[in-house]
Design an enzyme around this catalytic site. Sequence first.
Site, PDB file in Angstrom:
ATOM      1  N   GLU A   1       0.818  -1.221   0.000  1.00  0.00           N
ATOM      2  CA  GLU A   1       0.000   0.000   0.000  1.00  0.00           C
ATOM      3  C   GLU A   1       0.849   1.268   0.000  1.00  0.00           C
ATOM      4  O   GLU A   1       0.492   2.265  -0.639  1.00  0.00           O
ATOM      5  CB  GLU A   1      -0.946  -0.019   1.206  1.00  0.00           C
TER       6      GLU A   1
ATOM      7  N   GLU B   1      -3.975  -9.325   2.560  1.00  0.00           N
ATOM      8  CA  GLU B   1      -4.728  -9.305   3.810  1.00  0.00           C
ATOM      9  C   GLU B   1      -5.797 -10.395   3.892  1.00  0.00           C
ATOM     10  O   GLU B   1      -6.094 -10.903   4.977  1.00  0.00           O
ATOM     11  CB  GLU B   1      -5.390  -7.926   3.993  1.00  0.00           C
TER      12      GLU B   1
END
Length: 771
Positions: A568, A588
């Site tokens: 990210e 995730e």
Amino acid sequence: MSTIQRVGVIGAGVMGAGIAAQMANAGLPVVLLDVVPGGAAKALAAMLKADPAPFMHRGAAKLVQPGELESDLRLLADCDWVVEAITERLEAKRELYARLDGVMKPGAVLSSNTSTIPLQALAEGMPAERARHFLITHFFNPPRYMRLLEVVAGPRTDTGVLATIRETADRRLGKTVVVAKDTPGFIANRIGTLWMQSAVNHATELRLSVEEADAVAGRPMGVPRTGVFGLLDLVGLDLMPHVSRSLLASLPEGDAYRALHREHPVVAKLIESGRTGRKSSQGGFYTRAKDAGGKSLKRAIDLWTGEDRDSGKPMLESLEAGAKDLRKLVAHPDRGGRFARALLLDTLSYAAALVGEIADDVDAVDTAMRLGYNWKYGPFELIDRLGPGWLAQALREDGRPVPVLLERAGERSFYRTEEGVLQFLGLDGEYHSVPRAEGVLLLSDVKRRSKPLLRNGSASLWDIGDGAACLEFHTKMNALDPEVMALIGKAVALGRKGGFRALVIHNEGTHFSAGANLGLALFAANIAAWGEIESLVEQGQKTYRALRDAPFPVVGAPSGMALGGGCEILLHCDAVQAHAESYIGLVEAGVGLIPGWGGCANLLRRWQEAPGLPHGPMPPLAKAFEMISTAQVAKSAFEAKELRLLRPEDGITMNRDRLLAEARERALAMVEGYQPPRLAPLRLAGPSGRAALDLAVRSAAQTGKATPHDEVVCAHLADTLTGGEAADYTEEVPEERVLALERKHFMTLLRHPASLARVEHMLETGKPLRN
């Protein structure tokens, strides 16, 4: 210096095919020829299915032209460099070279990938012009992943030829080139073979289990967790007798390896029965079996009886005592301590005795062992950890000769830092600066000569010159925590005040970042500190956006894994200069969560901006949803571009040592006229898109491709990516709405028992739980 534009490789075995693949990874057209009819084509097809993959992306395979040695030798006429990687038989190689004399163009380079035959023997009787363009280039297996290239030049080799190959190997192939002497086994295999022989000898004599020996010879010494027996299983037990025979045929009388070499009945029996390691379905020192219930069990062989038994965890006291102190390990009186002492005395004294014979200096030896065998410390770095004086005294106590180099060192270390410069002790008894190639900038060198601009327990900011700064993570696995976020915020504030002109995010850890600190998240969840967790999620979102909106360019420079939050942060950078071996992804879902620091919005936007996709809301939505829900990870920087995790214009660096310099150059080139990015608004698919995703997930569940908790996670992810019930594709959606959905669904999932079970399982085993 000439330029290499086209390469030929002769021999499509494991090494030859792997070398051809790495040439293609570098963008070089390759002719791959094999003696066996159809062998090159079969090798090419096999490499496209192999895991780990020899090719960094499937497009690289199109650069390899397979052929047959007998009928297609003429294809080598246009090659600037031909690598011979055929069988290790001197006469076969000489016969091939004679055939090539009438085919290769003037000035083309010929090299052998041999690891056992001296250059002097290969070049005997070779015409003068061919000898000028001939050398040994010893790649390590697998050629894509192993950074070491040992190069041996002969007395007749032209210096310009050596320079051309070094430059090509360095910049194009991503190799660290170590120039070795023309001696048996060169550097890494000369020392490594003795190290392995010594370990098998002493483990057997001391009646250690293979697990105990691997634990002692592994992490405490900075060796990969395979240790020695695991490494032998990896490379193949049947390879070692060939290497041993080659060394014994060429080593000088009195060489220490001759005294150590012996054949062990258990090892011979394993080879004879076909148990040659991981490449064999039967295993080697270690094997896998199943109990009555079908559960997989790891088993290991007893070095004395030759019988298999269930593998167990080593319980030696010396392992605990010497976990962080090598001197305590070798001083411990139990079997593990005695094994460590004997193994290190054998290996380190051998290395010290060979400097000058196999390489010019200790730095070359250490580099070869670090990169050729994946050791964390080279032999002379290990000697410094023990103390040169201690090692010399230990050798005397055992009645062994002390190498001249060790006597000359006395109590001085082999490495020191002088006025911010790393130096090594030379054969002349003086210290010399460790050389760095032109264009190499290492953060470790920056840290030796300066103090950080900012620092806390998890991250630091360094001045890397020309007005650029480098933000470094230094937590375990470079996991991201509140301290990292705090330092990013301070770095942005310093940059706003003119503290630097451009920022690079980079570190020299094995991996760029494994993502958020899961241990911290699990601890907070276990004490129901939900407010603290949600605050961290929101802090991460704000921090990353502040980084993206900063008034100076930000360039990410990853290498190794950049997962979850590590991915990210790259998605928020103005540009990325990635090491080719960067493995990037939003993972995730593997721990029962969704990206919470802007990953959903940023990946969706990347796919909405991708050229060539069909018009409408679903194609980019489907791409982003599939990648995140399956925790897809790009297996190279090239593949990351295909997955839109990197932009088409982002840079790729083949040699990791050049990554920071090239990232700094990219960042500084963006300074003049820089403006923070203006992002296109998001358009989200809304309820109709959500329905389509739900249908796809149900279908996957019915076919066994999605577990019950996968369905739960996908439902939350789908709602985030489609914008919730109120979203409409005809309306622009502010990024804040998607970020709010990310936070909401992240927190909901973290409270779910099945997600917590996934997090706990990942922390305990390093593997995802399929619940």
